[in-house]
Write a protein that holds these residues in place. Structure first.
Motif, PDB file in Angstrom:
ATOM      1  N   ALA A   7       0.854  -1.186   0.000  1.00  0.00           N
ATOM      2  CA  ALA A   7       0.000   0.000   0.000  1.00  0.00           C
ATOM      3  C   ALA A   7       0.887   1.232   0.000  1.00  0.00           C
ATOM      4  N   SER A   8       0.569   2.203  -0.852  1.00  0.00           N
ATOM      5  CA  SER A   8       1.445   3.352  -1.063  1.00  0.00           C
ATOM      6  C   SER A   8       0.991   4.558  -0.256  1.00  0.00           C
ATOM      7  N   ARG A   9       1.881   5.537  -0.180  1.00  0.00           N
ATOM      8  CA  ARG A   9       1.496   6.854   0.304  1.00  0.00           C
ATOM      9  C   ARG A   9       0.525   7.456  -0.715  1.00  0.00           C
ATOM     10  N   PRO A  10      -0.217   8.505  -0.335  1.00  0.00           N
ATOM     11  CA  PRO A  10      -1.197   9.090  -1.265  1.00  0.00           C
ATOM     12  C   PRO A  10      -0.555   9.606  -2.549  1.00  0.00           C
ATOM     13  N   GLY A  11      -1.353   9.586  -3.616  1.00  0.00           N
ATOM     14  CA  GLY A  11      -0.933  10.178  -4.876  1.00  0.00           C
ATOM     15  C   GLY A  11      -0.049   9.310  -5.749  1.00  0.00           C
ATOM     16  N   GLN A  12      -0.005   8.004  -5.467  1.00  0.00           N
ATOM     17  CA  GLN A  12       0.904   7.122  -6.202  1.00  0.00           C
ATOM     18  C   GLN A  12       0.195   6.133  -7.117  1.00  0.00           C
ATOM     19  N   LEU A  13      -1.080   6.397  -7.447  1.00  0.00           N
ATOM     20  CA  LEU A  13      -1.837   5.443  -8.250  1.00  0.00           C
ATOM     21  C   LEU A  13      -1.217   5.244  -9.632  1.00  0.00           C
ATOM     22  N   GLN A  14      -0.842   6.324 -10.287  1.00  0.00           N
ATOM     23  CA  GLN A  14      -0.242   6.209 -11.613  1.00  0.00           C
ATOM     24  C   GLN A  14       1.096   5.470 -11.552  1.00  0.00           C
ATOM     25  N   ALA A  15       1.900   5.783 -10.537  1.00  0.00           N
ATOM     26  CA  ALA A  15       3.184   5.100 -10.381  1.00  0.00           C
ATOM     27  C   ALA A  15       2.993   3.612 -10.118  1.00  0.00           C
ATOM     28  N   ALA A  16       1.995   3.266  -9.310  1.00  0.00           N
ATOM     29  CA  ALA A  16       1.733   1.857  -9.022  1.00  0.00           C
ATOM     30  C   ALA A  16       1.257   1.120 -10.268  1.00  0.00           C
ATOM     31  N   ARG A  17       0.422   1.787 -11.056  1.00  0.00           N
ATOM     32  CA  ARG A  17      -0.048   1.158 -12.302  1.00  0.00           C
ATOM     33  C   ARG A  17       1.120   0.898 -13.240  1.00  0.00           C
ATOM     34  N   ARG A  18       2.023   1.854 -13.293  1.00  0.00           N
ATOM     35  CA  ARG A  18       3.207   1.700 -14.156  1.00  0.00           C
ATOM     36  C   ARG A  18       4.082   0.557 -13.658  1.00  0.00           C
ATOM     37  N   GLU A  19       4.258   0.427 -12.338  1.00  0.00           N
ATOM     38  CA  GLU A  19       5.084  -0.643 -11.793  1.00  0.00           C
ATOM     39  C   GLU A  19       4.475  -2.015 -12.095  1.00  0.00           C
ATOM     40  N   VAL A  20       3.160  -2.117 -12.019  1.00  0.00           N
ATOM     41  CA  VAL A  20       2.484  -3.366 -12.384  1.00  0.00           C
ATOM     42  C   VAL A  20       2.736  -3.683 -13.851  1.00  0.00           C
TER      43      VAL A  20
END
Length: 298
Positions: A48-61
């Motif tokens: 689970a990430s800190r806020p505002g990291q949805l795009q970064a998490a999608r890219r990592e996936v």
């Protein structure tokens, strides 16, 4: 602003796991800081990430799935799960847990980087370019252990490095790089695999950016021997210390390591001495490299 320590990470992980149909009844914390990692039943790890990291998490996936399809051994996402999951602005992703492992050796790091650097870039998503200064300004501003003199020096040093980066000497062709290739992000499993971890910085950039991590272990800190570094160079086929841009990348890496220690010391007072020592070294108070006293943050 909500502090990481005030975040109900367990509820976030359970909410995300329930959304995608995973078993979350026995979620066990592995690491909780500005992000959180939990172990779930069935050899699954939730991040689970800190806020505002949805795009970064999608890219990592996307990077993880692409590397798996390309035959590069890297940490793998749980298949057939639509992720990342957004829970109140925090991205949650689900990964296959690694078998027992330890940090990779310099030669293992060299081998997996050589394989990665020879991959053609993906065509179905954009890796983006390396961001060598990401979050440094924020770390310097937020480090309450700093004197104003130290903070001013760090800001001037950062500006100087940014100006030098704009004149980066020509080196090896830019390619897919890991972006944070220290040994802690290369796992050697007990069953003989060498696995890349922490793919959030994977991007297009100079391969020297990955290689300098191991070079400074010898040249800056004496953490490995000259022989071990020579073996690293032999496996990869290149010695980054002989490149005109080495000192710049070295200086940026050392600054990143120093500000990371400052960030950690803000939450754990016992690390203050280490953070101050690193700063004194890069300011020139302890003379020429290699410097003694640089220790892992625990």
């Amino acid at each position: 602003m909500t502090k990481a320590s005030d975040t109900d990470w367990l509820s976030i992980v359970r909410s995300a796991g329930t959304t995608v149909g995973l078993d979350v009844d026995w979620a066990e914390p592995i690491q909780v800081s500005e992000n959180a990692i939990y172990r779930l039943p069935g050899c699954v790890v939730a991040r689970a990430s800190r806020p505002g990291q949805l795009q970064a998490a999608r890219r990592e996936v996307n990077v993880a799935r692409w590397l798996e399809a390309s035959g590069v051994s890297a940490v793998q996402v749980v298949p057939d799960v639509d992720q990342p999951v957004d829970v109140d602005g925090r991205a949650v992703t689900f990964w296959r847990e690694l078998p027992p492992h330890k940090h990779g050796t310099p030669t293992q790091v060299a081998a997996v980087l050589k394989q990665l650097h020879h991959l053609p870039a993906p065509t179905d998503f954009d890796l983006g370019e390396v961001a060598p200064f990401v979050r440094l300004e924020q770390r310097i501003a937020a480090a309450h252990i700093l004197t104003e003199d130290d903070r001013g020096w760090l800001r001037e040093h950062l500006t100087e490095l940014q100006q030098r980066w704009a004149r980066l000497p020509k080196g090896l062709p830019w390619c897919v790089i890991h972006g944070d290739a220290w040994v802690g992000n290369v796992a050697a499993t007990d069953d003989g695999q060498v696995v890349l971890l922490d793919l959030e910085r994977t991007s297009i950039g100079p391969p020297e950016w990955d290689l300098v991590h191991t070079a400074i272990k010898w040249r800056s800190f004496g953490w490995i021997t000259e022989e071990q570094y020579a073996e690293f160079c032999g496996v990869y086929g290149y010695d980054v210390t002989k490149w005109a841009g080495f000192e710049l990348l070295r200086d940026i890496r050392e600054l990143r390591m120093t500000t990371m220690a400052m960030q950690a010391a803000s939450n754990k007072l016992a690390l203050r001495e280490q953070a101050e020592h690193r700063l004194a070294c890069i300011r020139g108070d302890y003379g020429a490299r290699p410097w003694s006293g640089w220790k892992a943050l625990e």
